[in-house]
Design a protein around this motif. Structure first.
Motif, PDB file in Angstrom:
ATOM      1  N   MET A   1       1.965  -2.886  -9.977  1.00 42.36           N
ATOM      2  CA  MET A   1       2.793  -3.972  -9.515  1.00 42.36           C
ATOM      3  C   MET A   1       3.170  -3.801  -8.044  1.00 42.36           C
ATOM      4  O   MET A   1       3.311  -4.767  -7.337  1.00 42.36           O
ATOM      5  N   ALA A   2       3.340  -2.555  -7.606  1.00 44.06           N
ATOM      6  CA  ALA A   2       3.694  -2.314  -6.205  1.00 44.06           C
ATOM      7  C   ALA A   2       2.579  -2.771  -5.271  1.00 44.06           C
ATOM      8  O   ALA A   2       2.853  -3.288  -4.189  1.00 44.06           O
ATOM      9  N   ASP A   3       1.319  -2.581  -5.696  1.00 47.28           N
ATOM     10  CA  ASP A   3       0.196  -3.041  -4.879  1.00 47.28           C
ATOM     11  C   ASP A   3       0.214  -4.557  -4.739  1.00 47.28           C
ATOM     12  O   ASP A   3      -0.101  -5.089  -3.677  1.00 47.28           O
ATOM     13  N   HIS A   4       0.571  -5.244  -5.814  1.00 43.10           N
ATOM     14  CA  HIS A   4       0.654  -6.705  -5.772  1.00 43.10           C
ATOM     15  C   HIS A   4       1.729  -7.160  -4.789  1.00 43.10           C
ATOM     16  O   HIS A   4       1.524  -8.091  -4.021  1.00 43.10           O
ATOM     17  N   ALA A   5       2.856  -6.490  -4.782  1.00 45.31           N
ATOM     18  CA  ALA A   5       3.945  -6.832  -3.856  1.00 45.31           C
ATOM     19  C   ALA A   5       3.507  -6.584  -2.414  1.00 45.31           C
ATOM     20  O   ALA A   5       3.798  -7.391  -1.527  1.00 45.31           O
ATOM     21  N   LYS A   6       2.793  -5.491  -2.180  1.00 44.82           N
ATOM     22  CA  LYS A   6       2.294  -5.201  -0.839  1.00 44.82           C
ATOM     23  C   LYS A   6       1.288  -6.251  -0.397  1.00 44.82           C
ATOM     24  O   LYS A   6       1.296  -6.700   0.749  1.00 44.82           O
ATOM     25  N   SER A   8       1.121  -9.342  -1.455  1.00 45.53           N
ATOM     26  CA  SER A   8       1.863 -10.586  -1.207  1.00 45.53           C
ATOM     27  C   SER A   8       2.532 -10.545   0.164  1.00 45.53           C
ATOM     28  O   SER A   8       2.531 -11.540   0.888  1.00 45.53           O
ATOM     29  N   ALA A   9       3.097  -9.411   0.518  1.00 45.19           N
ATOM     30  CA  ALA A   9       3.729  -9.267   1.827  1.00 45.19           C
ATOM     31  C   ALA A   9       2.698  -9.404   2.947  1.00 45.19           C
ATOM     32  O   ALA A   9       2.971 -10.002   3.991  1.00 45.19           O
ATOM     33  N   THR A  10       1.511  -8.889   2.707  1.00 53.06           N
ATOM     34  CA  THR A  10       0.441  -9.002   3.706  1.00 53.06           C
ATOM     35  C   THR A  10      -0.003 -10.450   3.856  1.00 53.06           C
ATOM     36  O   THR A  10      -0.237 -10.920   4.976  1.00 53.06           O
TER      37      THR A  10
END
Length: 81
Positions: A1-6, A8-10
């Protein structure tokens, strides 16, 4: 999930850059374009014209793809014929 948040931020970062790109294209058109009654040839170099064109295509394709995706997901009504 943390990769998905990163990711999305990108994506948000890229979208902010595209907003700046659109603003830059408008400025370039005002400074070098043939609008506003100008008759003299533009001093823009060919590479600058290609940069403006390809940037415009990128932004336009993204906007149209987003629009179509929202129609497909029922978030926007379909286009009228």
């Amino acid at each position: 999930m943390a990769d998905h948040a990163k990711a999305s931020a990108t994506v948000v970062k890229i979208l902010r850059t595209l907003t700046t790109t659109v603003q830059g294209l408008a400025e370039l058109r005002n400074q070098l374009g043939l609008g506003h009654g100008r008759a003299a040839p533009s001093p823009a170099l060919t590479r600058h014209a290609w940069l403006a064109l390809n940037s415009t295509v990128t932004v336009t394709e993204f906007v149209l793809d987003t629009w179509q995706d929202r129609i497909d997901r029922g978030k926007l009504p379909p286009r009228s014929p």
